[in-house]
Write an enzyme that holds these catalytic residues in place. Structure first.
Site, short mmCIF file in Angstrom:
data_model
loop_
_atom_site.label_atom_id
_atom_site.label_comp_id
_atom_site.label_asym_id
_atom_site.label_seq_id
_atom_site.Cartn_x
_atom_site.Cartn_y
_atom_site.Cartn_z
N GLY A 72 0.81 -1.22 0.00
CA GLY A 72 0.00 0.00 0.00
C GLY A 72 0.84 1.27 0.00
N GLN A 181 -7.67 -0.03 3.41
CA GLN A 181 -8.51 -0.52 4.52
C GLN A 181 -9.90 -0.93 4.05
OE1 GLN A 181 -7.57 -1.23 7.59
NE2 GLN A 181 -5.53 -0.34 7.47
N HIS A 203 -1.77 -7.79 2.41
CA HIS A 203 -1.73 -8.33 3.78
C HIS A 203 -2.88 -7.85 4.67
CE1 HIS A 203 0.12 -4.90 6.21
NE2 HIS A 203 0.32 -4.46 4.99
N CYS A 326 2.00 1.99 11.48
CA CYS A 326 3.20 2.66 10.98
C CYS A 326 3.61 3.80 11.89
CB CYS A 326 2.95 3.20 9.59
SG CYS A 326 2.10 2.01 8.58
#
Ligand code: PLP
Length: 381
Positions: A72, A181, A203, A326
């Site tokens: 992403g 998402q 993932h 993150c």
């Protein structure tokens, strides 16, 4: 000892067993480099072509509109750069980006600003939604790209992307949506959405890590990302990650087939968790749960510091997040929550839980009990 419980599916999900089985041949006997002209290479390239066709069909795109990336972050970086540079050729050097984007897009916007583009942040309302009127107010005569994510990674709030795409088109802008998402919980039809650029990451829907997809509508000039070999039409060099690409296509297909039942299950688990913690005073939901993904729950716990809370929950065997994965190593308050009008202190007392299809009622009860106990204990400080 109690079982460890995982409530952090917005950060990542476990690999599906079926997906792993589909990947194994390409990690073992069919290990060829997809660009090799011999039989090993041809077999690998066939698998990549099949994955590209399967994903394209499922999102209502053409195979040549699909690019494989490392996830992403890379897709988001590339998408915004493609949009900005394609429009610059038409004299449009302004970009309008939502204030609640993931850092992959936020940081790219800031980088583009340093490269000479002008930038407007589109504000969110108190419920975490990007309203059409806010998008309209951000668009100028020379706006080239509008970027608004499909669903937010911290609050789960789903954005009105179809309306935003229509508005962007009317104003002559390209529309990019980060669907990282959103993709695990809603089918994607790029035409129906009206997206010019869209990305997601394997993932997040029980596929392998390190693999993502970028959709670029045909007709948009694609800025080269990685120089090197001729992979991905010469625009992103590097040996293709064949097992991961095969895995992403298999995971997308499986997730789509089980989506509606999983969504229903996850939403019920979230409701159960909420009712189990309803006795705790001064816990508030951040964001509009009615218009959110079924999985995400962002909670503000008054007078409790989120880093300490997450640490203590981890000691109790329950895994959740202080914000996005993150940013979880940073002590900064969430830019998403402050954009919604929360104070720094409120943002720093907010945590994110994200449930998944493999969670059970028993885990919810165990997690909620730990949540109640931890909140009560940390409030005493
Ligand atoms: N965009 C959003 C909305 C995300 O939630 C994430 C990851 O959490 C990313 C982009 C980055 O995806 P990846 O981890 O595949 O780089």
């Amino acid at each position: 000892m109690k079982k460890r419980v995982y409530f952090d599916h917005a950060a990542t999900t476990p690999l599906s067993k079926m997906v792993l089985e589909k990947m194994i041949p390409y990690l073992t006997e069919d290990f060829g480099n997809a660009d090799s002209p011999h039989a090993y290479g041809r077999k690998a390239m066939q698998a990549v072509d099949d994955a590209r066709c399967s994903l394209a069909e499922r999102i209502n795109a053409k195979p040549n509109e699909i690019y494989f990336t490392s996830g992403g972050t890379e897709s988001g970086n590339w998408a915004l750069r493609i949009g900005a540079y394609a429009q610059k050729e038409k004299g449009k050097t302004h970009i309008a980006v939502s204030a609640i984007e993931h850092h992959a897009v936020l940081e790219t916007a800031l980088k583009l600003e340093k490269e000479g583009f002008s930038l407007t942040w589109i504000p969110a309302n108190a419920q975490g939604k990007i309203e059409l009127s806010a998008v309209e107010a951000a668009i100028r005569e020379n706006t080239g790209v509008v970027a608004v994510m499909a669903a937010n990674n911290e609050t789960g709030v789903v954005q009105p992307i179809e309306g935003i795409a229509r508005l962007a088109k009317e104003k002559g802008c390209l529309f990019f949506t980060d669907a990282v998402q959103y993709a695990p919980y809603a089918p994607i039809d790029v035409k129906k959405i009206g997206a010019d650029l869209l990305c997601f990451s394997s993932h997040k829907f029980y596929g392998p890590k390190g693999c993502g997809l970028l959709y670029v509508r045909n007709g948009i000039k694609v800025e080269k990302l990685i120089v090197g070999g001729e992979q991905e039409r010469g625009l992103r060099g590097g040996t293709l990650n064949v097992p991961a690409i095969v895995g992403m296509a298999a995971a997308y297909e499986e997730n789509l087939a089980t989506m509606s039942a999983s969504n229903e299950k996850i939403e019920k688990l979230r409701a159960l968790f909420l009712s189990e913690i309803s006795s705790i005073e001064n816990v508030k939901v951040n964001g509009d749960l009615e218009n959110a993904l079924p999985s995400v729950l962002n909670l503000q716990i008054e007078d409790v510091e989120n880093a300490a809370f997450v640490y203590n929950m981890d000691l109790a065997g329950v895994c959740l997040a202080a914000g996005s994965a993150c940013a979880s190593a940073s002590i900064k308050p969430s830019h998403v929550l402050t954009a919604m009008g929360l104070t720094e202190a409120q943002a720093k007392s907010s945590v994110r839980l994200s449930f998944g299809k493999n969670n059970t009622e028993e885990e919810i009860l165990q997690g909620a009990a730990a949540f109640r106990e931890t909140a009560a204990r940390l409030k005493e400080f």
